[in-house]
Design a protein around this motif. Structure first.
Motif, mmCIF file in Angstrom:
data_model
loop_
_atom_site.group_PDB
_atom_site.id
_atom_site.type_symbol
_atom_site.label_atom_id
_atom_site.label_comp_id
_atom_site.label_asym_id
_atom_site.label_seq_id
_atom_site.Cartn_x
_atom_site.Cartn_y
_atom_site.Cartn_z
ATOM 1 N N ASP A 103 27.556 20.032 -9.373
ATOM 2 C CA ASP A 103 26.209 19.685 -9.800
ATOM 3 C C ASP A 103 26.239 18.286 -10.412
ATOM 4 O O ASP A 103 26.846 18.072 -11.462
ATOM 5 N N LYS A 143 19.001 11.376 -6.370
ATOM 6 C CA LYS A 143 19.994 12.276 -5.799
ATOM 7 C C LYS A 143 19.569 13.732 -5.956
ATOM 8 O O LYS A 143 19.048 14.126 -7.000
ATOM 9 N N VAL A 144 19.821 14.505 -4.907
ATOM 10 C CA VAL A 144 19.740 15.962 -5.005
ATOM 11 C C VAL A 144 20.992 16.413 -5.752
ATOM 12 O O VAL A 144 22.107 16.038 -5.366
ATOM 13 N N PRO A 145 20.870 17.190 -6.813
ATOM 14 C CA PRO A 145 22.044 17.510 -7.639
ATOM 15 C C PRO A 145 23.198 18.167 -6.905
ATOM 16 O O PRO A 145 24.360 17.868 -7.182
ATOM 17 N N SER A 147 24.730 18.434 -3.355
ATOM 18 C CA SER A 147 24.746 17.936 -1.972
ATOM 19 C C SER A 147 26.128 17.382 -1.684
ATOM 20 O O SER A 147 26.934 17.168 -2.596
ATOM 21 N N GLY A 152 21.320 13.807 0.754
ATOM 22 C CA GLY A 152 20.527 14.037 -0.433
ATOM 23 C C GLY A 152 20.500 12.859 -1.375
ATOM 24 O O GLY A 152 20.303 13.011 -2.584
ATOM 25 N N ARG A 154 18.771 8.922 -1.862
ATOM 26 C CA ARG A 154 17.718 8.046 -1.357
ATOM 27 C C ARG A 154 17.511 6.886 -2.329
ATOM 28 O O ARG A 154 17.739 7.005 -3.526
ATOM 29 N N LEU A 171 9.491 13.820 -5.964
ATOM 30 C CA LEU A 171 10.869 13.972 -6.430
ATOM 31 C C LEU A 171 11.170 15.429 -6.742
ATOM 32 O O LEU A 171 12.212 15.958 -6.343
ATOM 33 N N GLY A 174 11.257 17.608 -3.572
ATOM 34 C CA GLY A 174 12.438 17.328 -2.750
ATOM 35 C C GLY A 174 13.742 17.592 -3.465
ATOM 36 O O GLY A 174 14.823 17.312 -2.918
ATOM 37 N N ASP A 175 13.662 18.113 -4.687
ATOM 38 C CA ASP A 175 14.836 18.394 -5.516
ATOM 39 C C ASP A 175 15.653 17.131 -5.801
ATOM 40 O O ASP A 175 16.848 17.199 -6.060
ATOM 41 N N GLU A 176 14.985 15.982 -5.769
ATOM 42 C CA GLU A 176 15.647 14.719 -6.106
ATOM 43 C C GLU A 176 15.511 14.511 -7.612
ATOM 44 O O GLU A 176 14.755 13.677 -8.093
ATOM 45 N N ARG A 177 16.289 15.278 -8.347
ATOM 46 C CA ARG A 177 16.079 15.380 -9.786
ATOM 47 C C ARG A 177 16.965 14.464 -10.619
ATOM 48 O O ARG A 177 16.824 14.405 -11.840
#
Length: 341
Positions: A103, A143-145, A147, A152, A154, A171, A174-177
């Motif tokens: 994560d 970033k997706v946590p 991936s 994930g 961008r 965000l 898209g789970d870009e947290r």
């Protein structure tokens, strides 16, 4: 115990799973690649690949990437392979430690003292904070946590965002947290590829007292948000004692880069700046979560030293490519000396 000294249970489970999933068509395609490069007949290669997988823990792609067709049995034995690496990862990591590495938000929190860049977690109630962060940075990485392989990830530019509420919702949806400042890499790295932050993979093993450097590779991008092969990137091995490139660059798609396609920089001339500082950073970081003794660490060298990007408990394998480097031995002796398998 098997010949490589690893636990017999994981090895048998790996072989059983591999046999269940084997794709003969894929094996034949790889054998044709070997034929085209080394002139070895396809039937002989298929048999050798299957035997190497079953007997010596050699993944089919390892066989191709590391030019096993041109190596002697003794030379092959010096190369690390993905199955061996994964068995080590399973043996020398615990679930609690893996969860931190898997994560990216948990990783940044645990390793905050090793991270130079600014970062922010996107939450339901912090749209104004997100806007302030992005506008102050100008350009950020999202970033997706959870991936892998650079997926994930961008890049966003503040100047392109007109509806900040919609951006915040995008965000979250898209789970870009995880938002991060773009690392200002060292000028020597930017000279090779300025459009991508180029990471250094340092594979290390913490034996409870010392941290051993097992292999070091330098990845170069092609101007994309990531330097991973899925984005057109490639790598070269660095001397693990000096940080100097051992050869031209290459990837797992048959591409060889004597010079960087965009900058023209000669890859074999590359010397990683602040190499000692990068190794020292990993020497400290590898002690932080002792539940993960074997890991692949990604760092970016900066003007002031090195910035820790992430750790991978599944360390992966980066190795010499003999047809490119002329080096017909791999890094397994260093792994054996440090880990004792």
């Amino acid at each position: 115990m098997p010949a490589n000294g690893l636990a017999i249970g994981p090895k048998l489970r790996y072989l059983a799973e591999r046999a269940r999933r084997i794709d003969i068509g894929s094996v034949i395609d790889r054998a044709k690649e070997v034929r085209d490069q080394h002139g070895q007949a396809v039937p002989a290669t298929v048999w050798d690949m299957l035997w190497s997988a079953a007997k010596h823990d050699v993944a089919f792609q390892d066989y191709v990437d590391f030019d096993f067709a041109m190596l002697t049995k003794a030379e092959r034995e010096t190369f690390m392979t993905h199955p061996v690496s994964m068995q080590l990862a399973q043996q020398y990591s615990q679930p609690a430690g893996r969860a931190i590495f898997e994560d990216k938000i948990a990783f940044n929190r645990r390793f905050s003292n090793y991270i130079q860049r600014e970062w922010l977690v996107v939450k339901e109630d912090n749209a104004d904070e997100v806007r302030s962060f992005v506008e102050s940075q100008g350009t950020i990485i999202a970033k997706v946590p959870v991936s892998h392989m650079g997926l994930g990830v961008r890049r966003y530019h503040a100047k392109d965002i007109t509806d900040w509420s919609a951006f915040h919702r995008r965000l979250l949806d898209g789970d870009e947290r995880l938002l991060e400042e773009i690392i200002a890499q060292h000028d020597d790295l930017a000279a090779v590829c300025p459009g991508t932050v180029n990471t250094t993979r340092i594979v290390g093993f913490y034996d409870g007292t010392d941290v051993h450097t097992l292999a070091v590779s330098q990845k170069f991008g092609r101007g994309e948000v990531s330097d991973q092969m899925s984005y057109g990137g490639f790598y070269t091995m660095l001397d693990p004692d000096t940080g100097h490139s051992l050869s031209a660059g290459y990837d797992s798609h048959g591409h060889v880069h004597h010079t960087h396609p965009d900058s023209g920089f000669r890859i074999a001339d590359f010397q990683l700046p602040h190499f000692a500082e990068a190794i020292a950073l990993i020497d400290r970081a590898a002690r932080e979560v002792p539940e993960v003794q074997y890991a692949g660490w990604d760092v970016v060298v900066t003007a002031n030293g090195a910035d820790l990007v992430e750790g991978n408990w599944g360390a992966g394998v980066y190795e010499n490519k003999p047809s490119v480097s002329g080096v017909r031995t791999g890094h397994k002796p260093r792994y054996r000396a440090a880990i004792g398998f």
